[in-house]
Scaffold this motif. Structure first.
Motif: not given
Length: 148
Positions: A126-148
């Motif tokens: 059911n996902g990794f929860g809000p804390v880890k998901s927040t970190l996942i979003v940051a890692a994704t944006q930083t490394n894959l789509c910084p302009t999004y």
């Protein structure tokens, strides 16, 4: 709290690594095949011959360069190794899909909710929860789509 700081530090290392990825060489940068099932298109809407090209019609960013990919996977593994779980291509694909959904969604709460649904693992169906998901979003944006 130390783990959180370590994750932020690793994400920062990924950013620093990427900033030094430029080359003075005229040789083309190596590319990896796209894991997306959405074909890329040139500005006219015709399919592109380059599967790593950005796909503006779909909102998908280009497939990451090898250094980007490595930094992204390292950031996810620092958050929780189960996120990647030995399936690098799947993690990158999920990241590109997350980028696509973030392009149209600026609400941070909805971005995190999307990541929590998208990134799952054997022990986290059911996902990794809000804390880890927040970190996942940051890692994704930083490394894959910084302009999004």
């Amino acid at each position: 709290m130390r783990r959180h700081h370590a994750i932020i530090a690793l994400t920062g290392v990924g950013i620093l690594a990427l900033s030094g990825c430029g080359s003075d060489s005229d040789a083309p940068a190596p590319t990896t095949p796209s894991t997306s099932t959405v074909p890329s298109a040139d500005p006219s809407g015709r399919p592109s011959a380059d599967p790593t090209a950005a796909r503006p019609d779909s909102g998908l960013p280009p497939s990451p360069a090898p250094a980007q990919r490595a930094a992204y996977l390292a950031a996810l593994n620092a958050i929780d190794p189960e996120i990647v779980n030995g399936q690098d291509d799947k993690a990158v694909s999920r990241g590109l899909d997350q980028c696509q959904s973030m392009k149209g969604e600026k609400d941070p709460t909805k971005r995190v909710a999307g990541a929590n649904q998208r990134f799952i693992g054997p022990n986290h169906p059911n996902g990794f929860g809000p804390v880890k998901s927040t970190l996942i979003v940051a890692a994704t944006q930083t490394n894959l789509c910084p302009t999004y």
